[in-house]
Design a protein around this motif. Structure first.
Motif: not given
Length: 102
Positions: A87-102
């Motif tokens: 679950g922690l990996c999922y939240f990190v992956a979601v956060r990384v995709t949010d940051v990289t879609q700038v």
């Protein structure tokens, strides 16, 4: 009379039951306090609650680990920690995709 004493000694010889109760109680207190702290700081979200709860579980699991790791409840706790890590990996992956879609 001696058989009753022997039975009661055997029942209290297993120290794993109090450890799991303490682990669950400490984790529950941590999670309740966490809700209050996150609300107080105005940063409550399911994601932050999950991450801090998982960190608390990982720390508590190490603090209250049994002396003999073959205890059944310890295997269950280890599986909760492993699933929580997913679950922690999922939240990190979601956060990384949010940051990289700038």
């Amino acid at each position: 009379m001696s058989t009753l004493k022997a039975r009661s000694d055997e029942r209290y010889a297993d120290t794993s039951l109090p450890r799991i109760r303490i682990l669950v109680a400490v984790q529950a207190v941590w999670m309740v306090l966490l809700v209050g702290l996150l609300e107080w700081f105005g940063s409550f979200s399911f994601e932050s609650f999950y991450v801090f709860s998982y960190v608390g579980l990982a720390v508590n699991a190490q603090l209250f680990a049994p002396v003999e790791p073959a205890a059944r409840w310890w295997r269950t706790v280890k599986w909760f920690v492993r699933l929580g890590f997913l679950g922690l990996c999922y939240f990190v992956a979601v956060r990384v995709t949010d940051v990289t879609q700038v």
